[in-house]
Design a protein around this motif. Structure first.
Motif, PDB file in Angstrom:
ATOM      1  N   ALA A 241      31.964 -42.091  64.453  1.00 37.70           N
ATOM      2  CA  ALA A 241      31.471 -40.711  64.533  1.00 37.70           C
ATOM      3  C   ALA A 241      32.650 -39.755  64.649  1.00 37.70           C
ATOM      4  O   ALA A 241      32.724 -38.725  63.961  1.00 37.70           O
ATOM      5  N   ALA A 242      33.624 -40.129  65.491  1.00 44.10           N
ATOM      6  CA  ALA A 242      34.800 -39.266  65.698  1.00 44.10           C
ATOM      7  C   ALA A 242      35.625 -39.132  64.414  1.00 44.10           C
ATOM      8  O   ALA A 242      36.230 -38.096  64.153  1.00 44.10           O
ATOM      9  N   SER A 243      35.622 -40.191  63.606  1.00 39.85           N
ATOM     10  CA  SER A 243      36.402 -40.141  62.359  1.00 39.85           C
ATOM     11  C   SER A 243      35.689 -39.314  61.285  1.00 39.85           C
ATOM     12  O   SER A 243      36.196 -39.176  60.172  1.00 39.85           O
ATOM     13  N   GLY A 244      34.499 -38.827  61.608  1.00 40.17           N
ATOM     14  CA  GLY A 244      33.796 -37.939  60.669  1.00 40.17           C
ATOM     15  C   GLY A 244      32.763 -38.633  59.806  1.00 40.17           C
ATOM     16  O   GLY A 244      32.214 -38.031  58.877  1.00 40.17           O
ATOM     17  N   MET A 245      32.476 -39.914  60.082  1.00 38.31           N
ATOM     18  CA  MET A 245      31.484 -40.605  59.259  1.00 38.31           C
ATOM     19  C   MET A 245      30.075 -40.065  59.516  1.00 38.31           C
ATOM     20  O   MET A 245      29.716 -39.796  60.664  1.00 38.31           O
ATOM     21  N   ASN A 246      29.308 -39.933  58.455  1.00 36.03           N
ATOM     22  CA  ASN A 246      27.919 -39.482  58.582  1.00 36.03           C
ATOM     23  C   ASN A 246      27.027 -40.707  58.850  1.00 36.03           C
ATOM     24  O   ASN A 246      26.542 -41.363  57.930  1.00 36.03           O
ATOM     25  N   ILE A 247      26.840 -41.004  60.134  1.00 34.61           N
ATOM     26  CA  ILE A 247      26.120 -42.227  60.507  1.00 34.61           C
ATOM     27  C   ILE A 247      24.621 -42.107  60.186  1.00 34.61           C
ATOM     28  O   ILE A 247      23.971 -43.086  59.830  1.00 34.61           O
ATOM     29  N   HIS A 249      23.503 -40.837  57.623  1.00 34.81           N
ATOM     30  CA  HIS A 249      23.411 -41.197  56.202  1.00 34.81           C
ATOM     31  C   HIS A 249      23.359 -42.718  56.033  1.00 34.81           C
ATOM     32  O   HIS A 249      22.651 -43.236  55.161  1.00 34.81           O
ATOM     33  N   VAL A 250      24.120 -43.442  56.868  1.00 31.50           N
ATOM     34  CA  VAL A 250      24.079 -44.906  56.834  1.00 31.50           C
ATOM     35  C   VAL A 250      22.659 -45.376  57.150  1.00 31.50           C
ATOM     36  O   VAL A 250      22.099 -46.244  56.470  1.00 31.50           O
ATOM     37  N   CYS A 251      22.044 -44.756  58.176  1.00 31.09           N
ATOM     38  CA  CYS A 251      20.675 -45.138  58.552  1.00 31.09           C
ATOM     39  C   CYS A 251      19.684 -44.870  57.425  1.00 31.09           C
ATOM     40  O   CYS A 251      18.754 -45.638  57.210  1.00 31.09           O
ATOM     41  N   GLU A 257      14.135 -49.079  57.281  1.00 32.34           N
ATOM     42  CA  GLU A 257      14.143 -48.070  58.357  1.00 32.34           C
ATOM     43  C   GLU A 257      14.256 -48.727  59.736  1.00 32.34           C
ATOM     44  O   GLU A 257      13.623 -48.295  60.702  1.00 32.34           O
ATOM     45  N   ALA A 258      15.064 -49.779  59.803  1.00 25.90           N
ATOM     46  CA  ALA A 258      15.219 -50.516  61.061  1.00 25.90           C
ATOM     47  C   ALA A 258      16.334 -49.938  61.932  1.00 25.90           C
ATOM     48  O   ALA A 258      16.439 -50.239  63.109  1.00 25.90           O
ATOM     49  N   LEU A 259      17.175 -49.084  61.307  1.00 30.00           N
ATOM     50  CA  LEU A 259      18.366 -48.598  62.005  1.00 30.00           C
ATOM     51  C   LEU A 259      18.170 -47.144  62.413  1.00 30.00           C
ATOM     52  O   LEU A 259      17.776 -46.315  61.601  1.00 30.00           O
ATOM     53  N   LYS A 260      18.417 -46.869  63.696  1.00 30.92           N
ATOM     54  CA  LYS A 260      18.214 -45.497  64.191  1.00 30.92           C
ATOM     55  C   LYS A 260      19.494 -44.990  64.848  1.00 30.92           C
ATOM     56  O   LYS A 260      20.174 -45.724  65.559  1.00 30.92           O
ATOM     57  N   MET A 279      22.813 -56.130  54.713  1.00 28.77           N
ATOM     58  CA  MET A 279      24.270 -55.956  54.826  1.00 28.77           C
ATOM     59  C   MET A 279      24.741 -54.499  54.661  1.00 28.77           C
ATOM     60  O   MET A 279      25.922 -54.210  54.875  1.00 28.77           O
ATOM     61  N   HIS A 280      23.848 -53.584  54.282  1.00 28.28           N
ATOM     62  CA  HIS A 280      24.296 -52.212  54.016  1.00 28.28           C
ATOM     63  C   HIS A 280      25.030 -51.587  55.209  1.00 28.28           C
ATOM     64  O   HIS A 280      26.160 -51.105  55.075  1.00 28.28           O
ATOM     65  N   CYS A 281      24.401 -51.609  56.377  1.00 29.18           N
ATOM     66  CA  CYS A 281      25.032 -50.931  57.523  1.00 29.18           C
ATOM     67  C   CYS A 281      26.323 -51.648  57.939  1.00 29.18           C
ATOM     68  O   CYS A 281      27.293 -51.016  58.353  1.00 29.18           O
TER      69      CYS A 281
END
Ligand code: HEM
Ligand code: HEM
Ligand code: SF4
Ligand code: SF4
Length: 396
Positions: A241-247, A249-251, A257-260, A279-281
């Motif tokens: 999150a600190a590195s600027g990743m849009n988490i 968006h990963v979800c 829709e298992a990842l929140k 394996m996506h996340c």
């Protein structure tokens, strides 16, 4: 021969990609067959047709496969290509070599063959391209001395292959290299002496990324997975999150829709029962998310190319199986042996296992090899009502 020109092939020495023409020319300096190959290939480019005769049956004593025989249809003009056989060497798991072992192969091949190789054939073998019939047995004997054996060809078990797995990849859910090596050794007889209706291939991938493309290119695909929850490292999530990743968006990329993700608390959570282990996340956030601890593999059957029935991708026959060296892969060997026996009894000549199952039905296949029918085997239930009932299941 030497003064013949190769204008079309010379064009292929331009550009940035490494040129196979340059490589053949290097081999042609030392080897007459390679020199003639260059000229024959130029001729094929001009005429837009191949110049190899149909088929060719050669080999080494004791084996029924491993060498692909090949003869030029212009032996008078290209005497060194009269015979130009291909030798398949079973490669080490994951294609890990020492320079020492490669040198040994090259020394034998420079003395007894064209000097041209294919690293590697699509099935995974190290391919020696071009030698004569009288050289086959000596090549085999010398390779054996150095610890190498032939790979498969024909209606046999082809050389199994695997991804780099735990040697270099943190996603690996089982030891692909060990499984591939162990199982190849167990089925040496099936590999060297064709005994089946048609070819049969096994490929081992450590996770669903499937870096060997096992689902498309093997009759039996062994794809690593886990059955507990994937593991999330909360600190590493915060670092992403600190590195600027849009988490978030990963979800959104999670197919089930298992990842929140809670953007305020920077907490990532998963509903393990809903996760399909895609394996996506994990691919997006490899430092923060890893496969679970209870690891094994999903076994799929039926992958093949187009001929005859159309191309198939493998489909699930065992949703989860432990793949541990300590058990000597007994469970896998047991089921694959039963599958081969069933196919050998029921398969038509030159019918891949996937087509035999397609023709006779999953229900017959599963019953006769002793596997339970489970929902994970189908994408959705059948839409037509033409259901067959065994007579003893009908109450009269
Ligand atoms: C009051 C009129 C009708 C009734 C009560 C009726 C009833 C049925 C029933 C119960 C079935 C079996 C369905 C199944 O197997 O699940 C059926 C199948 C069929 N009916 Fe009718 N039907 C009627 C009129 C017609 C007419 C007028 C036609 C054609 C002109 C027709 C053509 C068919 C066909 C082709 C099937 C077989 C469908 C299949 O299973 O592939 N029916 N009908
Ligand atoms: C080119 C024309 C036709 C084609 C290609 C065709 C094709 C089919 C096919 C594939 C089935 C299923 C067979 C099975 O799976 O068991 C079927 C069943 C059936 N067709 Fe046709 N059909 C044609 C014309 C007709 C016509 C004109 C009628 C009636 C006037 C008709 C009446 C039926 C009936 C009643 C069934 C159900 C038979 C059963 O389930 O026992 N069909 N047809
Ligand atoms: S298939 Fe999975 S385990 Fe194997 S190399 Fe690819 S990502 Fe790694
Ligand atoms: S592995 Fe795939 S299915 Fe499972 S939580 Fe991650 S994105 Fe979702």
């Amino acid at each position: 021969m030497a003064d013949k020109k190769t204008p079309q092939l010379d064009e292929l020495q331009n550009g940035k990609w490494p040129s196979f023409v340059t490589e053949i020319k290097k081999a042609a300096v030392k080897n007459e067959a390679s020199k003639e190959l260059l000229h024959l290939l130029e001729r094929s480019y001009e005429e837009k047709r191949g110049h190899w005769k149909h088929g060719g049956i050669v080999g080494v004593k004791g084996y029924g496969g491993g060498v692909i025989g090949r003869y030029s249809d212009l032996p008078e003009e290209y005497p060194h290509l009269q015979a130009f056989h291909t030798v398949r060497i079973n490669a080490p798991s994951g294609w890990f070599y020492s320079t020492d072992s490669l040198r040994k192969i090259c020394d034998i091949w420079e003395r007894r063959g064209s000097g041209l190789m294919n690293l590697h054939g699509a099935t995974g073998d190290a391919i020696l391209l071009g030698t004569t019939t009288d050289q086959l047995q000596p090549i085999f004997d010398e390779l054996s001395e150095e610890g190498f054996d032939l790979g498969g060809s024909g209606s046999d078990l082809r050389s199994p292959s695997c991804c780099v797995g735990p040697a270099r990849c943190e996603h690996a859910c089982y030891d692909t290299l060990e499984a591939c090596y162990n199982i190849t050794n167990t089925f040496q007889d099936e590999l060297h002496r064709p005994m089946w209706p048609y070819k049969s291939k096994i490929k081992f991938s450590g996770c669903a990324n499937d870096c060997t493309a096992s689902i498309a290119r093997s009759d039996c695909a062994v794809i690593g997975t886990w059955r507990d929850s994937l593991i999330i490292d909360p600190e590493e999530v915060k670092n992403y999150a600190a590195s600027g990743m849009n988490i978030q968006h990963v979800c959104e990329g999670c197919p089930t829709e298992a990842l929140k993700y809670n953007a305020e608390t920077q907490e990532l959570s998963v509903i393990a029962d809903e996760c399909s282990r895609c394996m996506h996340c994990i691919n997006r956030m490899p430092k923060a998310i890893t496969p679970g601890n209870d690891r094994g593999a999903t076994i799929l059957i039926g992958g093949k190319s187009t001929i005859v029935q159309s191309a198939f991708m493998g489909w699930v026959i065992v949703p989860f199986m432990k793949m541990e060296a300590e058990s000597d892969y007994e469970e896998f060997k047991d089921i694959i042996t039963r599958i081969w026996e069933w196919w050998d009894e029921n398969g038509k000549t030159r019918e891949r296992i996937g087509e035999t199952i397609y023709r006779l039905g999953m229900s017959k296949f599963l019953t006769e090899v002793g596997l339970p029918a489970v929902p994970q085997m189908v994408y959705r239930p059948r839409a037509n009502p033409y259901v067959f009932w065994p007579e003893d299941e009908i109450k009269k």
